[in-house]
Design a protein around this motif. Structure first.
Motif, PDB file in Angstrom:
ATOM      1  N   LYS A  39      46.827  42.895  48.964  1.00 13.72           N
ATOM      2  CA  LYS A  39      45.874  42.422  50.164  1.00 13.72           C
ATOM      3  C   LYS A  39      44.854  43.234  50.410  1.00 13.72           C
ATOM      4  N   SER A  80      42.368  39.085  56.635  1.00 11.30           N
ATOM      5  CA  SER A  80      42.817  39.745  55.566  1.00 11.30           C
ATOM      6  C   SER A  80      42.649  38.350  54.406  1.00 11.30           C
ATOM      7  N   ARG A  81      42.544  39.067  53.313  1.00  5.81           N
ATOM      8  CA  ARG A  81      42.598  38.276  51.860  1.00  5.81           C
ATOM      9  C   ARG A  81      43.416  38.699  50.806  1.00  5.81           C
ATOM     10  N   THR A  87      34.881  40.314  47.467  1.00  9.63           N
ATOM     11  CA  THR A  87      35.913  40.136  48.699  1.00  9.63           C
ATOM     12  C   THR A  87      35.634  41.025  49.840  1.00  9.63           C
ATOM     13  N   ASP A 140      32.358  39.662  51.430  1.00 13.59           N
ATOM     14  CA  ASP A 140      32.683  38.652  52.259  1.00 13.59           C
ATOM     15  C   ASP A 140      33.277  38.800  53.654  1.00 13.59           C
ATOM     16  N   LEU A 141      34.327  39.878  53.767  1.00 13.93           N
ATOM     17  CA  LEU A 141      35.143  40.377  54.873  1.00 13.93           C
ATOM     18  C   LEU A 141      34.201  40.922  55.691  1.00 13.93           C
TER      19      LEU A 141
END
Ligand code: ZN
Length: 315
Positions: free
Chosen positions: A12, A29-30, A43, A46-47
């Motif tokens: 993650k 979280s992703r 990602t 994006d975060l």
């Protein structure tokens, strides 16, 4: 003064908004698209954007496992991610309007521990992060030590046994092969065959001879003598490595972090005992303290954010 910290792991990507005292104000979280280098960058962008929304953010720091250059911008090599000579800072700065720094994850965690955790009262600190492998961070005179090329403080690859076990780095006999979470499982699997100590461990042994990590964790919590014997084995290797590190770095404090450090004193006491046994000029060398890390899962994001905030303040 808020900064965003991002911690890229194998499974993650964690992100947080952190203030200048190390407090976390927001968390996200992703899942980590580890094998897709471009999707990783997307990602992270994006975060950062989502965490920055509606807040005045001064910088963003990104922590990742691997070799990062001394300018905190290029990931030379990341063991679990498809990045090779990745100009990560440049790519991110092109897409988000913030100063970016990129830092090795163990360095970021060590920096957080030094500023806000177990190391906040010392000026010279060495941290060993005991997870699957062994990570390291070195603070010298209040500064993070990176080495001339940014690849310093790789304590897991300190060679402790000539012609020893082959390591993932290509060398033999690295500390990581004897003092890591993976080594703990190997010792536990060996001890599971012991007629006196191995009884409970044997129940968690798979057909291929390996042992279930969750089972070992559980037996450690129950203070099973076999599991504790395995933990002591890694502690002895780590303590002996700390004695060598002390001869070179002379820290006031060793901090032990990572998942295995959850064992607390059961891990610290064999480390301390083996340290004293192997210390040079025993009885004349001032003895450093040993402590368990305090920030646990948040150290990476907090350290990355703080390093970014300091970088932004210095330019
Ligand atoms: Zn190695």
């Amino acid at each position: 003064m808020y900064a965003v910290g991002i911690d890229i792991g194998g499974t993650k990507i964690a992100g947080a908004v952190v203030d200048n005292e190390g407090h976390i104000l927001a968390h996200l979280s992703r899942p980590s698209p580890a094998l897709d280098a471009q999707a990783m960058v997307d990602t992270v962008v994006d975060l950062i954007e989502e965490l920055s929304r509606g807040r005045r953010i001064v910088a963003a720091g990104v922590a990742a496992a691997g070799f990062i250059d001394a300018d905190q911008s290029v990931v030379y090599y990341a063991p679990n991610i498809a990045w090779r000579n990745e100009p990560l800072r440049e790519k991110l700065e092109r897409r988000v309007a913030l100063p970016i720094v990129v830092e090795n994850d163990a360095n970021a965690a060590g920096w957080a521990e030094f500023c806000f955790g177990a190391g906040r009262n010392v000026t010279h600190m060495t941290m060993l992060t005991i997870g699957t492998g062994v990570g390291g961070a070195i603070i010298v005179d209040g500064e993070l030590f990176r080495g001339g090329f940014g690849a310093g403080a790789e304590i897991g690859h300190l060679r402790v046994e000539r012609d020893g076990l082959l390591c993932g780095c290509g060398a033999r006999g690295c500390l990581e092969q004897y003092g890591s979470g993976r080594a703990l499982l190997r010792y536990a699997a060996e001890i599971s065959h012991d007629p006196v100590l191995g009884g409970k461990l044997a129940a968690y042994r798979h057909g291929d001879g390996t042992i279930d990590p969750a089972g070992v964790r559980q037996l450690l919590e129950l203070r099973d003598p076999g599991a504790l014997r395995a933990l002591r084995s890694i502690g002895e290797w780590l303590g002996s490595a700390c004695a060598s590190l002390s001869a070179v770095l002379d820290p006031q404090l060793f901090v032990i972090g990572g998942g295995v450090a959850a064992a607390g004193d059961e891990l610290l006491s064999p480390i301390r005992a083996s340290f004293l046994q192997n210390l040079s000029a025993k009885g004349f060398h001032p003895e450093p303290e040993f402590a368990i890390a305090e920030l646990v899962n948040d150290a990476g994001v907090v350290g990355a954010a703080d390093l970014a905030r300091r970088h932004a303040a210095s330019v």
